[in-house]
Design a protein around this motif. Structure first.
Motif, short mmCIF file in Angstrom:
data_model
loop_
_atom_site.label_atom_id
_atom_site.label_comp_id
_atom_site.label_asym_id
_atom_site.label_seq_id
_atom_site.Cartn_x
_atom_site.Cartn_y
_atom_site.Cartn_z
N GLN A 139 -60.41 2.97 31.87
CA GLN A 139 -59.05 2.80 32.42
C GLN A 139 -58.13 3.91 31.93
OE1 GLN A 139 -58.39 -1.16 30.96
NE2 GLN A 139 -58.72 -2.08 32.96
N GLU A 179 -58.74 7.07 33.89
CA GLU A 179 -58.11 6.95 35.20
C GLU A 179 -56.60 7.17 35.11
OE1 GLU A 179 -60.74 3.47 37.03
OE2 GLU A 179 -58.60 3.31 37.52
N ALA A 180 -56.01 6.49 34.12
CA ALA A 180 -54.56 6.57 33.95
C ALA A 180 -54.13 8.00 33.63
CB ALA A 180 -54.11 5.62 32.87
N LYS A 198 -54.28 10.17 36.65
CA LYS A 198 -53.16 9.91 37.56
C LYS A 198 -51.81 10.27 36.93
CE LYS A 198 -55.11 5.94 39.96
NZ LYS A 198 -55.11 4.47 39.83
N GLY A 199 -51.84 10.59 35.66
CA GLY A 199 -50.58 10.88 34.97
C GLY A 199 -49.72 9.63 34.79
N ASP A 200 -50.38 8.48 34.70
CA ASP A 200 -49.66 7.20 34.56
C ASP A 200 -49.42 6.92 33.07
OD1 ASP A 200 -48.76 4.60 34.50
OD2 ASP A 200 -50.28 3.84 35.88
N SER A 201 -48.33 7.49 32.55
CA SER A 201 -48.08 7.42 31.10
C SER A 201 -47.88 5.99 30.61
CB SER A 201 -46.84 8.22 30.73
OG SER A 201 -47.03 9.55 31.11
N SER A 202 -47.23 5.18 31.43
CA SER A 202 -46.97 3.82 31.00
C SER A 202 -48.28 3.05 30.80
CB SER A 202 -46.05 3.16 32.04
OG SER A 202 -46.34 1.84 32.19
N LYS A 203 -49.22 3.28 31.71
CA LYS A 203 -50.54 2.65 31.57
C LYS A 203 -51.28 3.21 30.35
CE LYS A 203 -54.27 0.48 33.36
NZ LYS A 203 -54.41 -0.96 33.41
N VAL A 204 -51.18 4.52 30.13
CA VAL A 204 -51.84 5.15 28.98
C VAL A 204 -51.37 4.48 27.69
CG1 VAL A 204 -51.98 7.27 27.59
CG2 VAL A 204 -52.25 7.38 30.08
#
Lengths: 231, 309
Positions: free
Chosen positions: A73, A76-77, A80-86
């Motif tokens: 995960q 993937e995060a 996608k550059g999804d910092s909040s998920k990281v």
């Protein structure tokens, strides 16, 4: 921490061959359950075979499964550059990754009595223990007291502070690995004081588990780590 | 500040919701937490050292009553070793200290010490948690909640199923030992002296919470309604590593929704009472401010008068 391997295919093959705990899946480095260097029943009567089997096959395996999931995960995060998920994944990574790190050390810290388990350390580590704590008996007493007093689940460690070249006793909560207490700390010995480590055999009497575990402590492994680090 | 909530004579009425026993089960023990009352303070006057003992309260059913979901062996260890151990250690720790004659809840709030636990916190909270946990279950439990409890669950979570999902997730992601809770969160703004300009019963909500080790939601001034013990000792003999199975079984076969409903009722009454008291206090303060202003006006006026003279 190996989050994402950037190594060439050849290195990966070499890694996989050298270490049974690494395998390649879709470019992401994942982890698998390491084998124990002894049979489940070989630590009896200090630790029952039943405990060892569940501890290894179920608990450690679950940490690995969830660690791999979290890493996937994370990859993937990150893609996608999804910092909040990281950031959101950090607690699962710390807990499950920590569980994998800690248990991998713990298995090596144990050895059946007929294979040297419980034999006190000699040479460099033996001297260091005497210098830092007075005697092995004192060290054991402190670790037992710290382990018994630890609230909830966690670990008690004999650590080498590699900057000061001194031994230290530390405790960590839950599955926090020793490194959370300082990057300079090297784990020589980690004792699992989660209830799952002793409950089927010792029930609520954690101090009995702690006094018995010394009969199967692999000081040879701790000495090797110590000597390598201070050399 | 939090201690004051439970202080003095309001303690019994304020706290019985948390100690409530399901109405269809016979209470085997007194609801009062401490074995010390007026007689002990009388003895204290005589300067005799009196040790107020925290009681070890048994579960409100026999130890085999939750079988096959929780075995007799597991419940006996849990109650007669773990719970008893906390009672015993707590009594030893508080003997002769300031905490000695406090109700259990006050010991918890005092020793929580804003997160910097004093030594007796863990044992005190664990005694309370276990009392509360035993009463959260009953033989033949499970099923669906009803009435106002169900209405609030549907209002605050969307559906019962979603609430149960959240509760299960809290229980399985409590990384280590601890507790999962359903709580009633009374209308509070946690920002110093700010007040909610339009307080309403609708601001009060049911929420799911998880706490590590001994911590319980009393320390945040929430009203706990339901507790699931997720220390490994609570399920290991019956479920080994399968915490998820234990939590599902708890919710399907053991939970006493009657106890949860009654606790909710008491929590709402308590919140309403406190809201009224706070409103009254605010009005009194406003009166005082108005009074001060008047006094100042009089003073200013008289000042002007003297100048004009």
């Amino acid at each position: 921490m190996a989050i994402r391997t950037l190594a060439s295919k050849q290195t990966l093959i070499r890694c996989a061959a050298a270490s049974p705990v690494l395998r390649q899946a879709r470019g992401l480095q994942t982890f698998s359950l390491p084998d124990l260097p002894y049979d489940y029943g070989e630590l009896e009567p200090a630790i029952s075979g039943e405990i060892m089997k569940i501890h290894h096959q179920k608990h450690h395996q679950t940490y690995i499964t969830n660690y791999n999931k979290a890493l996937e995960q994370l990859e993937e995060a990150m893609a996608k550059g999804d910092s909040s998920k990281v950031v959101g994944l950090q607690s699962a990574i710390k807990f499950n990754g920590g569980g994998h790190v800690n248990h991998s050390i713990f298995w090596k810290n144990l050895a059946p009595a007929h294979k040297g388990g419980g034999e006190p350390p000699h040479a460099a580590l033996g001297w260091a223990i005497d210098t830092n704590f007075g005697s092995l008996e004192t060290l054991v007493k402190i670790i037992n007291a710290e382990g018994a007093a630890l609230q909830g689940s966690g670990w008690v460690w004999l650590a080498l502070d590699k900057e000061l070249k001194k031994l230290r006793i530390e405790t960590t909560a839950n599955q926090d690995p020793l490194v959370t207490k300082g990057l300079q700390l090297v784990p020589l010995l980690g004792i699992d004081v989660w209830e799952h480590a002793y409950y089927l055999q010792y029930k609520n009497v954690r101090p009995d588990y702690l006094s018995n575990i010394w009969k199967v402590i692999n000081w040879k492994y701790a000495s090797e780590v110590y000597e390598k680090e201070v050399a | 500040m939090q201690v004051a909530v439970y202080s003095s004579s309001s303690y019994c009425s304020a706290l019985t919701p948390h100690l409530f026993m399901a109405s269809n089960s016979k209470p085997k023990t007194k609801l009062i937490t401490r074995g010390c009352g007026p007689s002990s303070s009388y003895k204290k006057k005589k300067k005799k050292k009196v040790l107020c003992q925290i009681e070890l309260k048994p579960p409100p059913y026999p130890t085999n009553a939750l079988e096959p979901y929780i075995s007799r062996e597991s419940l006996e260890y849990h109650w007669s070793r773990h719970h008893r151990g906390h009672v015993h250690s707590l009594n030893k720790q508080i003997a002769g200290t300031d905490l000695d004659d406090m109700p259990l809840e006050d010991i918890i709030l005092t020793s929580y010490n804003k997160g910097h636990f004093l030594p007796s916190f863990n044992h005190a909270a664990q005694v309370w948690n276990h009392d509360f946990f035993w009463q959260s279950m009953k033989p033949g439990g499970g099923g669906r909640p009803s009435g106002q409890l169900l209405q609030l669950i549907e209002r605050d979570f969307g559906s019962l199923e979603r609430m149960l999902m959240e509760l299960k997730a809290a229980a399985s992601t409590q990384f280590g030992s601890g507790w999962a809770w359903l709580v009633y969160k009374a209308n509070k703004l946690d920002v110093g002296n700010a007040v909610n300009p339009l307080p309403s019963e609708k601001d009060n909500k049911l929420v799911v919470a998880k706490t590590p080790n001994a911590v319980n939601p009393l320390v945040w001034d929430y009203s706990p309604l339901l507790a699931i013990d997720v220390w490994e000792h609570a399920y290991y003999l019956d479920y080994e590593h399968r915490r998820v199975d234990y939590v599902s079984t708890f919710l399907e076969k053991l939970v006493s929704w009657e106890a949860v409903s009654s606790r909710l009722e008491m929590a709402m009454q308590r919140a309403a009472k406190r809201a009224r008291e706070e409103e009254k206090k605010r009005m009194e303060e406003d009166d005082m401010i108005i009074g001060d202003k008047k006094a100042m006006e009089v003073y200013l006026n008289s000042d002007e008068d003297s100048e004009t003279e």
